[in-house]
Each structure stands twice: as structure tokens, then as C-alpha cells.
Write an enzyme that holds these catalytic residues in place. Structure first.
Site, short mmCIF file in Angstrom:
data_model
loop_
_atom_site.label_atom_id
_atom_site.label_comp_id
_atom_site.label_asym_id
_atom_site.label_seq_id
_atom_site.Cartn_x
_atom_site.Cartn_y
_atom_site.Cartn_z
N ARG A 51 0.82 -1.21 0.00
CA ARG A 51 0.00 0.00 0.00
C ARG A 51 0.86 1.27 0.00
NH1 ARG A 51 -4.91 -1.37 1.32
NH2 ARG A 51 -3.96 -3.28 2.08
N THR A 52 1.81 1.32 0.91
CA THR A 52 2.66 2.50 1.02
C THR A 52 3.48 2.69 -0.25
OG1 THR A 52 2.78 2.17 3.40
CG2 THR A 52 4.43 3.61 2.43
N LYS A 80 22.55 -10.88 -0.01
CA LYS A 80 23.94 -11.29 -0.13
C LYS A 80 24.79 -10.69 0.98
CE LYS A 80 23.45 -11.43 -5.15
NZ LYS A 80 23.01 -10.25 -5.91
N ARG A 101 11.71 1.88 3.28
CA ARG A 101 11.06 1.19 4.40
C ARG A 101 11.97 0.07 4.84
NH1 ARG A 101 5.57 0.95 5.94
NH2 ARG A 101 5.08 -0.81 7.28
N HIS A 129 6.78 6.77 10.95
CA HIS A 129 6.19 6.65 9.61
C HIS A 129 5.56 8.01 9.31
CE1 HIS A 129 4.50 5.12 6.06
NE2 HIS A 129 3.60 4.29 6.54
#
Ligand SMILES: [Zn+2]
Lengths: 302, 155
Positions: A51-52, A80, A101, A129
Site C-alpha cells: 500500500r505505502t 547477499k 522502508r 512513519h
């Protein structure tokens, strides 16, 4: 010169917040513009949040910019063993702005210190956020016409909910009164109540939503999750007390709006969706305008 | 003024000039040594620990010959030795006494107690804002969580 990043809502002055919100209103009037032509934005999602990410990508695309990035760390060099430091130092050569994020708390502040381009924190674990908070503020301002003298009713998990804590801190810049509706175990932590007391702002706590629902200008719903309870029986007892149904809204204020950060599970009954007071899907759309405003502000384009 | 020839002070030999740090809790002596990086300097250092103290239980004392500290440096030990007292010595005489004060910011010496904090995953220098001096509470500039006195660890 260090580029301007947005890591925490506290990074912004009240004046800057107001400016971003009025810029968001401009984008709502005129969402498709060519402001970001030739600009590339990275969306680095070290954990998935569809969504974000889509909201950011829509914001950039509508302004004529391009997006590159990855959607979870499994598909990136992180698997990695690359450090965040190395990822940021590499990616900032390719782009004009980074949206990130990451599940680790403080990762966004760290990335903003390393990066040569602005970093927008799209969630760092349970920490911050800020674009969610700004879109919540925009939704409140747009539906109420002001951010002053409102009654905000926060419902559900008030103990662990990052979203409600940030919203509380942000709204405490205005003259807001709060009602906290939560089960005993998930009440608002003392540090936030102390913060409001020191500012002289009113709050009231109750486990019963019906007691305060008719005072609200904004009802902000969050999910009560089973895994937050030490005793599963306790969850079974309270789980239905924090579900909003259409019949509960009959005596609420005419201009009241219901917000939710989404995704919802069952905390808002679908019979509420058709009510004019339901605002959570429009709230998500407001996220696009707000993010357009944030991106352009950090890039110094507006 | 307290005389260096006071018999209690003679438990650890006197110095001609330098700094005596007294009233260090015995339990944090080695943290103080670490914070001041005394293990890396060439000066003559003597210390005593588990000494009886009227006020602080078991205490420790450090004498560093030929060494004088800047306030910013010495204040770093306030995290683990909040009641430490400094005697600045010249010619076997105490010419100045100082107490330590917790600074407003703490960089590079404390560990963030939040296991999910970036500083515990990558090589990041920890940075804290001091939100309370007594008892000490540090707010991490990265994860924004509070590390209190009880959970305070020195790196
Ligand atoms: Zn931290």
C-alpha cells in the site's frame, strides 16, 4: 550541503507542516503535473508494504518522475549480506530521492546521514512513519476545515500503535482534546499522557467506545491484535468491543469522519463503508497528494 | 581543603602533578578506565579499588600522573560515576577540585538497549540526547528509544 530528509514528524516545524498540507491541497486540485520530469526516485522496501509503496509510486508517476527500486529484501543485494551503508552509498548515485522502508528502528535516520540525496522514511520498524501522520493530518484538516479545537477519538491498540502515537504527538501542536478507547492491556502509555498533561491538553480514557463516540470529530480506528495479549482469554473477552458498526453512528456529530490507516481486518464492519462518515478510502487517496507535496518540498521544487 | 597527606589518601601513592579521580563506585572502575581510554596512554597510573568509603560503600580511586582533562572528556564518566570528584594536583598540592556533570549529549560510549536499533546491527557510532541526568536516561537519536540507568552499557 546536507539534503533535507524526512525521518520523523518532529523534523518539521508546525509552519512546515502547514505548508506541506496546503501544498497537498494544491496537488489535489491539480494532481497531474510535469514537476518531476527527468527525476528518478528510488523506492527501497526492505520489507514489503504494498500500500505505502504504491502510494509513493503513484505520487511520483503523476508528476512525471520515474521510479526504480525493490519490493522486499529477498530480491535485493541485502540477501547477499550488503550493509545498509553500502546500499545507500550506491543507490544515491542513481536517484534524486530515496523512499525507504526498513524493519530496523533508526535505519532511516542512519540512511539520511549517509545519503547525498533526500531520504523519506516510509516506516522504520516500530519507530516512525511520518508520511502516514501527514496524510492523517491532511485528512483531518480537509474534512474539518481546521486542526484547532477538535475532539479526536483514538480506538483499539493504543499501546503498541505507532500510528496513533505519532498522530497524538502531531495533533498536540494544536488545541486538541483526546479520547482514548482501548482494552485495559492496550491503554495509551503513560509517557504520552504525561506529554499531553504538560501541554495542558485534555484527555479521557475509557474501555467503552459508546461512552465517547458522540463527542468525536474524528474517530481513528486501529486493529486489536490477538498476539498483543498475554492471556488469549482476555482477547476473546474484548475483541468485539472494538469493532465499529453502522448502528453505533446514528447520534454522532454530522461532520464526524472515521479514519483508519488500512489495511483493516474486522475492526470496521463493512456496513460502515456506505455511511458518509466513513473516510478511510479517501484517506488513502489523500496519501498520494500528501506524498507529492512532501517529495516536492524536499527536492525544493515548490 | 583536604590535605593529600591525609592517611586515607595514602592508600594509593601520592602524585607530584596530575589528576586524582575519587569517589568512583568500585563496581564501575573499569568502565571509567575504558571511557577515559586510560588503557591507551603512557602516563603513570595507580589505582585502588574496594576502598571503604563513608558515603558510597566500596569506592575506587585513580591517580594519573601528568594528565589534566578537559571538561567535555571528564564529564563522560558521569554516566557510570555520577559522584566522582576530581582533584587537580600540582607540586603535591590540590590546586582545584571539580565534580562531574552529565553532559547534554552522549556520543560513542553508551550502547542502545533496543535490540532492534540500527546501532546494534551496523557499525554506527551511537548518539544520545540526555533526557534526564539523575537518574540518567538517554534517548537514542536513531531508534528514539530511551536507555535508562539500569540498562546502561558502556561500549
Ligand atoms: Zn537506538
Amino acid at each position: 550541503m546536507k539534503p533535507r530528509s524526512l525521518v520523523s514528524i518532529d523534523d518539521l516545524t508546525t509552519g512546515e507542516i502547514t505548508k506541506i498540507l496546503s501544498l497537498a491541497a494544491e496537488f489535489e486540485e491539480n494532481p497531474v503535473q510535469d514537476i518531476l520530469r527527468g527525476k528518478v526516485v528510488a523506492t527501497l522496501f526492505f520489507e514489503p508494504s504494498t500500500r505505502t509503496r504504491l502510494s509513493f509510486e503513484s505520487a511520483v508517476n503523476k508528476l512525471g518522475g520515474k521510479v526504480i527500486g525493490f519490493t522486499d529484501s529477498a530480491s535485493s543485494s541485502v540477501t547477499k549480506g550488503e550493509t545498509l551503508n553500502d546500499t545507500i552509498r550506491t543507490v544515491n548515485n542513481y536517484v534524486d530521492l530515496i523512499v525507504m522502508r526498513h524493519p530496523i528502528e533508526g535505519s532511516a535516520r542512519y540512511a539520511s546521514e549517509i545519503s547525498t540525496v533526500p531520504v523519506i522514511n516510509a516506516g522504520d520498524g516500530a519507530n516512525q512513519h511520518p508520511t502516514q501522520t501527514l496524510l492523517d493530518l491532511y485528512s483531518i484538516l480537509k474534512t474539518q476545515g481546521t486542526l484547532d479545537n477538535l475532539n479526536i477519538c483514538l480506538v483499539g491498540d493504543l499501546k503498541y500503535g505507532r500510528t496513533v502515537h505519532s498522530l497524538l504527538m502531531a495533533m498536540s501542536r494544536w488545541k486538541t482534546s483526546f479520547n482514548f478507547v482501548a482494552p485495559e492491556e492496550l491503554m495509551m502509555p503513560d509517557e504520552y499522557k504525561l506529554y499531553l498533561r504538560n501541554l495542558g491538553l485534555d484527555y479521557y480514557e475509557t474501555p467503552d467506545l459508546n461512552e465517547v463516540i458522540n463527542m468525536a470529530d474524528i474517530i481513528y480506528m486501529t486493529r486489536v491484535q490477538r498476539e498483543r495479549f498475554s492471556d488469549p482469554m482476555e482477547y476473546e473477552k474484548v475483541k468485539n468491543a472494538y469493532v465499529l458498526h453502522d448502528h453505533m453512528l446514528s447520534d454522532t456529530k454530522p461532520g464526524m469522519k472515521i479514519l483508519h490507516p488500512l489495511p483493516r481486518v474486522n475492526e470496521i464492519s463493512t456496513d460502515v463503508d456506505a455511511n458518509a462518515k466513513a473516510y478511510y478510502f479517501e484517506q488513502a487517496l489523500n496519501g498520494v497528494y500528501t506524498r507529492q507535496a512532501i517529495i516536492c518540498t524536499l527536492l525544493g521544487l515548490k | 581543603m583536604k590535605n593529600v597527606n591525609d592517611p586515607k589518601q595514602l592508600l594509593v601513592s601520592a602524585i607530584e602533578s596530575g589528576t586524582v579521580i575519587d569517589h568512583i563506585p568500585a563496581s564501575t572502575l573499569f568502565k571509567v578506565i575504558k571511557i577515559l581510554r586510560l588503557d591507551r596512554i603512557q602516563n603513570q597510573i595507580t589505582f585502588g579499588t574496594n576502598l571503604e568509603s563513608k558515603t558510597d560503600g566500596k569506592k575506587a580511586i585513580i591517580k594519573i600522573a601528568g594528565k589534566f582533562f578537559e571538561d567535555d572528556d571528564i564529564n563522560r564518566i558521569a554516566l557510570v560515576a555520577p559522584n566522582a570528584k576530581l582533584n587537580i594536583i600540582r607540586d603535591y598540592k590540590v590546586i582545584e577540585k571539580r565534580v562531574v556533570e552529565v553532559p547534554d549529549t552522549i556520543n560513542a560510549i553508551a550502547k542502545c538497549m533496543n535490540p532492534k536499533c540500527i546501532t546494534n546491527f551496523e557499525k554506527v557510532t551511537t548518539r544520545f540526547r540526555v533526557v534526564s541526568k539523575k537518574p540518567v536516561a538517554l534517548k537514542c537519536l536513531y531508534c528514539e528509544k530511551i536507555t535508562d540507568q539500569e540498562r546502561l552499557e558502556i561500549i
